[in-house]
Write a protein that holds these residues in place. Sequence first.
Motif, PDB file in Angstrom:
ATOM      1  N   ARG A 102       1.288  -6.018  -3.760  1.00  0.00           N
ATOM      2  CA  ARG A 102       2.297  -5.418  -2.897  1.00  0.00           C
ATOM      3  C   ARG A 102       1.663  -4.682  -1.718  1.00  0.00           C
ATOM      4  N   PHE A 152       0.548  -6.950   0.997  1.00  0.00           N
ATOM      5  CA  PHE A 152       1.714  -7.407   1.747  1.00  0.00           C
ATOM      6  C   PHE A 152       2.157  -6.352   2.763  1.00  0.00           C
ATOM      7  N   GLU A 153       2.230  -5.091   2.305  1.00  0.00           N
ATOM      8  CA  GLU A 153       2.662  -4.017   3.207  1.00  0.00           C
ATOM      9  C   GLU A 153       1.686  -3.871   4.376  1.00  0.00           C
ATOM     10  N   ARG A 169       2.164  -6.599   6.869  1.00  0.00           N
ATOM     11  CA  ARG A 169       3.363  -6.339   7.689  1.00  0.00           C
ATOM     12  C   ARG A 169       3.076  -5.288   8.751  1.00  0.00           C
ATOM     13  N   ARG A 190       9.251   1.378  11.315  1.00  0.00           N
ATOM     14  CA  ARG A 190       8.959   0.482  10.191  1.00  0.00           C
ATOM     15  C   ARG A 190       7.495   0.584   9.761  1.00  0.00           C
ATOM     16  N   ARG A 208       3.684   4.809  -2.349  1.00  0.00           N
ATOM     17  CA  ARG A 208       4.394   4.687  -3.632  1.00  0.00           C
ATOM     18  C   ARG A 208       3.558   3.888  -4.630  1.00  0.00           C
ATOM     19  N   ARG A 209       2.917   2.834  -4.140  1.00  0.00           N
ATOM     20  CA  ARG A 209       2.119   1.978  -5.027  1.00  0.00           C
ATOM     21  C   ARG A 209       0.852   2.679  -5.471  1.00  0.00           C
ATOM     22  N   ASN A 240      12.523   1.910  -0.194  1.00  0.00           N
ATOM     23  CA  ASN A 240      11.923   0.667  -0.709  1.00  0.00           C
ATOM     24  C   ASN A 240      11.404  -0.170   0.438  1.00  0.00           C
ATOM     25  N   ALA A 241      10.210   0.154   0.883  1.00  0.00           N
ATOM     26  CA  ALA A 241       9.639  -0.534   2.058  1.00  0.00           C
ATOM     27  C   ALA A 241      10.561  -0.395   3.246  1.00  0.00           C
TER      28      ALA A 241
END
Lengths: 221, 221
Positions: free
Chosen positions: A85, A88-89, A92, A192, A202-203, A220-221
Amino acid sequence: MRTSYHEELDSILDSLVHMAELVEVAIRDGSESLLTADLGRAEAVVSNDAELDRMHEEMEYKCLSILALQAPVAGELRTIVSAIRVVFELARMGDLAAHVAKIARLRYPAHAVPEEFEPSFREMADIAIEIIDQARVSLQNRDAKGAERLAEIDARMDVLRRDQFTRMLGEDSTISVEGAVDVALLGRYFERFADHAVAVGRRVIYIITGTVPEGEDWPNA
Amino acid sequence: MRTSYHEELDSILDSLVHMAELVEVAIRDGSESLLTADLGRAEAVVSNDAELDRMHEEMEYKCLSILALQAPVAGELRTIVSAIRVVFELARMGDLAAHVAKIARLRYPAHAVPEEFEPSFREMADIAIEIIDQARVSLQNRDAKGAERLAEIDARMDVLRRDQFTRMLGEDSTISVEGAVDVALLGRYFERFADHAVAVGRRVIYIITGTVPEGEDWPNA
């Protein structure tokens, strides 16, 4: 065998930290290209983004291989799934830095940011750099307290964004339609960017504590 | 034991399909609330979004439990890991539908969309419904060919968005600053909605074939 498995886990966390460094460079250069109308710098951010996308693919593949071959449990399972995750973040966030640079490129040789909004975007850029830096350090030091601070930094970004809307739509606003489109989208990209950093936080907290923080401050993202 | 495990996998895919149905309702109602300035409908979309976020948390937890307890391999591992990603993409699509509804609510009783842009947003709404519908059906039928079609639908969304910019910034544009801000952001939300559907499609293809499609038509989320 166990040693090499732990080395793999450490190497994944190291790669995440390295990726966060690249994201910091991207947002720093993307913001500078925007605020100084620097075409060369904007081009560099856009072309360097491919490297972050490549790392995303590679890291995801590596994490899936570990899941398949090692069947990790408990804290190690949490780490691998969270790494998928986080990567991925971060990718982005790189995309968003490239979006900022693309707007700089589109308006070149003009400045995309209307002059009266430059201080506001300068502040957004500083907050973006602060938040990715804090996310990286939290990751590096496995620091849940540090990760909690990300939501506070994000709240400052949200205040700036609301202020931009108030000024654009105020009675004495003289902004052009093109300026308004750019401010609306650029503000969204910076907002964003900070949201994704909060999601990384959070992770990190989840890796350390096994619990995902909830509530308004933890989108949540 | 194996039977109950396969039942769990099937129930996860069923839940994804159900979640996609809820996302379709959200984007349909969000778009309608926007295009008809319907405050009640906008409020409903915003408050229903909490249910999608709850499903996101619950499904992610369920998938992680299966990873931890069953240590799936090969196709089953791909399915679980992809499900975690699909559930995230669907939750984001729900958030975007709520963003659309929030703009409708913010401008009520006025219409957020300037009259001359209504046909364009009506078309975007139709494409959004088509793409989530296609994503759901591909998921339901484990249909890689159907998932490939998502990129084509997405391309039509991108054309509409470029056309909106051209018109807003054209010499004979009479759009207000507020109208421009709303069109820029709403266009971005619909564009992202389609991007997330494409990302769902990539995961459906990955579940079926074990390979993630690459290239321009397959943006990373």
